[in-house]
Design a protein around this motif. Structure first.
Motif, PDB file in Angstrom:
ATOM      1  N   ARG A  62      71.106  83.809  61.343  1.00  0.00           N
ATOM      2  CA  ARG A  62      71.807  85.141  61.618  1.00  0.00           C
ATOM      3  C   ARG A  62      72.903  85.537  61.118  1.00  0.00           C
ATOM      4  O   ARG A  62      73.273  86.912  60.580  1.00  0.00           O
ATOM      5  N   SER A  63      73.755  84.331  60.193  1.00  0.00           N
ATOM      6  CA  SER A  63      74.992  84.523  59.557  1.00  0.00           C
ATOM      7  C   SER A  63      74.624  85.413  58.454  1.00  0.00           C
ATOM      8  O   SER A  63      75.076  85.705  57.364  1.00  0.00           O
ATOM      9  N   TYR A  64      73.129  85.307  57.524  1.00  0.00           N
ATOM     10  CA  TYR A  64      72.410  85.859  56.347  1.00  0.00           C
ATOM     11  C   TYR A  64      71.659  87.064  57.166  1.00  0.00           C
ATOM     12  O   TYR A  64      71.192  88.103  56.275  1.00  0.00           O
ATOM     13  N   GLY A  65      71.618  87.590  58.647  1.00  0.00           N
ATOM     14  CA  GLY A  65      71.823  89.289  58.458  1.00  0.00           C
ATOM     15  C   GLY A  65      69.876  89.061  59.428  1.00  0.00           C
ATOM     16  O   GLY A  65      69.495  89.430  59.341  1.00  0.00           O
ATOM     17  N   ILE A  66      69.473  87.542  59.088  1.00  0.00           N
ATOM     18  CA  ILE A  66      67.572  87.481  59.820  1.00  0.00           C
ATOM     19  C   ILE A  66      67.841  87.043  61.120  1.00  0.00           C
ATOM     20  O   ILE A  66      68.350  86.374  61.624  1.00  0.00           O
ATOM     21  N   THR A  67      66.772  87.882  61.667  1.00  0.00           N
ATOM     22  CA  THR A  67      66.347  87.016  63.029  1.00  0.00           C
ATOM     23  C   THR A  67      64.820  86.596  63.244  1.00  0.00           C
ATOM     24  O   THR A  67      63.920  87.297  62.802  1.00  0.00           O
ATOM     25  N   LEU A  68      65.039  85.289  63.929  1.00  0.00           N
ATOM     26  CA  LEU A  68      63.759  85.106  64.469  1.00  0.00           C
ATOM     27  C   LEU A  68      63.080  84.585  65.573  1.00  0.00           C
ATOM     28  O   LEU A  68      64.873  84.447  66.409  1.00  0.00           O
ATOM     29  N   ASP A  69      61.989  84.490  65.757  1.00  0.00           N
ATOM     30  CA  ASP A  69      61.857  84.631  67.209  1.00  0.00           C
ATOM     31  C   ASP A  69      61.500  83.270  67.358  1.00  0.00           C
ATOM     32  O   ASP A  69      61.082  81.936  66.551  1.00  0.00           O
ATOM     33  N   PRO A  70      61.895  82.703  68.270  1.00  0.00           N
ATOM     34  CA  PRO A  70      62.075  80.871  68.603  1.00  0.00           C
ATOM     35  C   PRO A  70      60.238  80.631  68.370  1.00  0.00           C
ATOM     36  O   PRO A  70      59.803  79.302  68.638  1.00  0.00           O
ATOM     37  N   ASP A  71      59.531  81.651  69.065  1.00  0.00           N
ATOM     38  CA  ASP A  71      58.673  81.156  69.681  1.00  0.00           C
ATOM     39  C   ASP A  71      57.567  81.721  69.173  1.00  0.00           C
ATOM     40  O   ASP A  71      56.001  81.985  69.205  1.00  0.00           O
ATOM     41  N   ARG A  72      57.395  82.010  67.724  1.00  0.00           N
ATOM     42  CA  ARG A  72      56.838  82.392  67.305  1.00  0.00           C
ATOM     43  C   ARG A  72      57.136  81.873  65.920  1.00  0.00           C
ATOM     44  O   ARG A  72      57.386  81.692  65.211  1.00  0.00           O
ATOM     45  N   PRO A  73      55.381  81.144  64.676  1.00  0.00           N
ATOM     46  CA  PRO A  73      55.967  80.831  63.854  1.00  0.00           C
ATOM     47  C   PRO A  73      56.378  80.936  62.361  1.00  0.00           C
ATOM     48  O   PRO A  73      56.081  81.957  62.635  1.00  0.00           O
ATOM     49  N   ILE A  74      56.972  80.385  61.678  1.00  0.00           N
ATOM     50  CA  ILE A  74      57.589  81.099  60.319  1.00  0.00           C
ATOM     51  C   ILE A  74      56.400  81.102  59.660  1.00  0.00           C
ATOM     52  O   ILE A  74      55.557  79.694  59.335  1.00  0.00           O
ATOM     53  N   THR A  75      55.852  82.452  59.127  1.00  0.00           N
ATOM     54  CA  THR A  75      54.507  82.626  58.087  1.00  0.00           C
ATOM     55  C   THR A  75      55.224  82.526  56.596  1.00  0.00           C
ATOM     56  O   THR A  75      55.682  82.982  56.471  1.00  0.00           O
ATOM     57  N   PRO A  76      53.810  81.938  55.625  1.00  0.00           N
ATOM     58  CA  PRO A  76      54.181  82.605  54.668  1.00  0.00           C
ATOM     59  C   PRO A  76      54.241  84.247  54.093  1.00  0.00           C
ATOM     60  O   PRO A  76      54.787  84.134  52.779  1.00  0.00           O
ATOM     61  N   GLU A  77      54.100  84.806  54.544  1.00  0.00           N
ATOM     62  CA  GLU A  77      53.663  86.155  54.802  1.00  0.00           C
ATOM     63  C   GLU A  77      55.622  86.509  55.487  1.00  0.00           C
ATOM     64  O   GLU A  77      55.484  87.311  55.218  1.00  0.00           O
ATOM     65  N   ASP A  78      55.792  86.180  56.388  1.00  0.00           N
ATOM     66  CA  ASP A  78      57.294  85.881  56.695  1.00  0.00           C
ATOM     67  C   ASP A  78      58.254  86.003  55.628  1.00  0.00           C
ATOM     68  O   ASP A  78      59.430  86.961  55.024  1.00  0.00           O
ATOM     69  N   LEU A  79      57.907  84.693  54.914  1.00  0.00           N
ATOM     70  CA  LEU A  79      58.987  84.447  53.538  1.00  0.00           C
ATOM     71  C   LEU A  79      58.880  85.086  52.677  1.00  0.00           C
ATOM     72  O   LEU A  79      59.549  85.394  51.600  1.00  0.00           O
ATOM     73  N   ALA A  80      57.489  85.657  52.372  1.00  0.00           N
ATOM     74  CA  ALA A  80      56.881  87.229  51.179  1.00  0.00           C
ATOM     75  C   ALA A  80      57.278  87.870  51.705  1.00  0.00           C
ATOM     76  O   ALA A  80      58.687  89.335  50.358  1.00  0.00           O
ATOM     77  N   GLU A  81      57.814  88.666  52.357  1.00  0.00           N
ATOM     78  CA  GLU A  81      57.705  89.952  52.971  1.00  0.00           C
ATOM     79  C   GLU A  81      60.092  90.162  52.899  1.00  0.00           C
ATOM     80  O   GLU A  81      60.538  91.050  52.222  1.00  0.00           O
ATOM     81  N   HIS A  82      60.154  88.582  53.603  1.00  0.00           N
ATOM     82  CA  HIS A  82      61.800  88.616  53.727  1.00  0.00           C
ATOM     83  C   HIS A  82      61.945  88.170  51.601  1.00  0.00           C
ATOM     84  O   HIS A  82      63.107  89.134  51.517  1.00  0.00           O
ATOM     85  N   ALA A  83      61.267  88.295  50.666  1.00  0.00           N
ATOM     86  CA  ALA A  83      61.570  87.996  49.111  1.00  0.00           C
ATOM     87  C   ALA A  83      61.517  89.699  48.714  1.00  0.00           C
ATOM     88  O   ALA A  83      62.293  89.386  48.184  1.00  0.00           O
TER      89      ALA A  83
END
Length: 233
Positions: A202-223
């Motif tokens: 969150r200190s980097y301005g990102i909010t994650l859902d603890p009950d949803r897996p982090i996917t490669p698509e998430d990383l790509a979208e953030h990039a």
């Protein structure tokens, strides 16, 4: 090319099997007697003499070191790594690793205390080796979360070893007091660990859902949102 001496190979196999037999017997005695077990008890359990044990381990400290290597491998390979390196949601991965660690302690309390409170005087430190190995495993997982926030990857090592120390110290307290069930403690520790991990991203301005897996698509979208990848890639 040097020929392999079959007799030597057979002897090496025999030595490895005998060492494993002694370690297994020592662990059985440790679980029953506690950290102050004697080599005589191990020899009796293994059905051999003390000189045979010393032929393979030199002294009690050498035997304890081999027992520590077993404990480290068992904890990592059979308990922690199978649940920490998964594609599950963050909270599931955290709770799985914590539950696994607590389960190992609950089933092997004397094994654990031997290396925390009764470490050999020869300078070896199995407990610290455990922390380092688990910390490295946790750091690998934290890279997933920190990559979302573009954090310095070295931060993962800081957080990982801090979290491992926090969980381990709390688990040691629980092992002696048992004021909570294992599941209750796992729930509380999961909440606390997730709060810390969530806070840093969150200190980097990102909010994650603890009950949803982090996917490669998430990383790509953030990039892409950071201009590190072109849109549509």
């Amino acid at each position: 090319m040097t020929a392999v001496d079959g007799r030597r190979t057979r002897w090496d196999t025999h030595r490895a099997e005998r060492r494993a037999q002694v370690v297994e017997a020592a662990l059985e005695v440790l679980r029953e007697v506690g950290p102050e077990f004697g080599v005589e008890e191990v020899a009796e359990r293994a059905g051999i003499t003390k000189p045979v044990i010393y032929r393979h381990f030199t002294d009690r400290a050498g035997l304890v070191q081999a027992m520590g290597e077993w404990a480290t491998a068992n904890l990592l390979d059979d308990w922690v790594l199978p649940v920490i390196h998964t594609a599950d949601a963050p909270r599931t991965r955290i709770r799985g690793a914590i539950t696994a660690f607590l389960g190992f302690l609950e089933q092997n309390p004397n094994v654990y205390w031997l290396f925390v409170r009764h470490a050999p005087a020869d300078g070896s430190d199995v407990a610290q080796a455990n922390k380092d190995l688990i910390g490295a495993a946790v750091a690998g997982v934290l890279h997933d979360f920190l990559a979302i926030g573009d954090a310095d990857p070295r931060t993962a090592d800081v957080w990982a070893h801090g979290l491992v120390g926090f969980v381990q110290n709390t688990a040691e307290w629980w092992l002696e007091h048992r004021t909570l069930t294992r599941d209750e403690l796992a729930d509380h520790l999961t909440t606390l660990v997730w709060a810390q991990m969530d806070g840093i991203v969150r200190s980097y301005g990102i909010t994650l859902d603890p009950d949803r897996p982090i996917t490669p698509e998430d990383l790509a979208e953030h990039a892409r949102s950071r201009g590190l990848l072109p849109r549509g890639s």
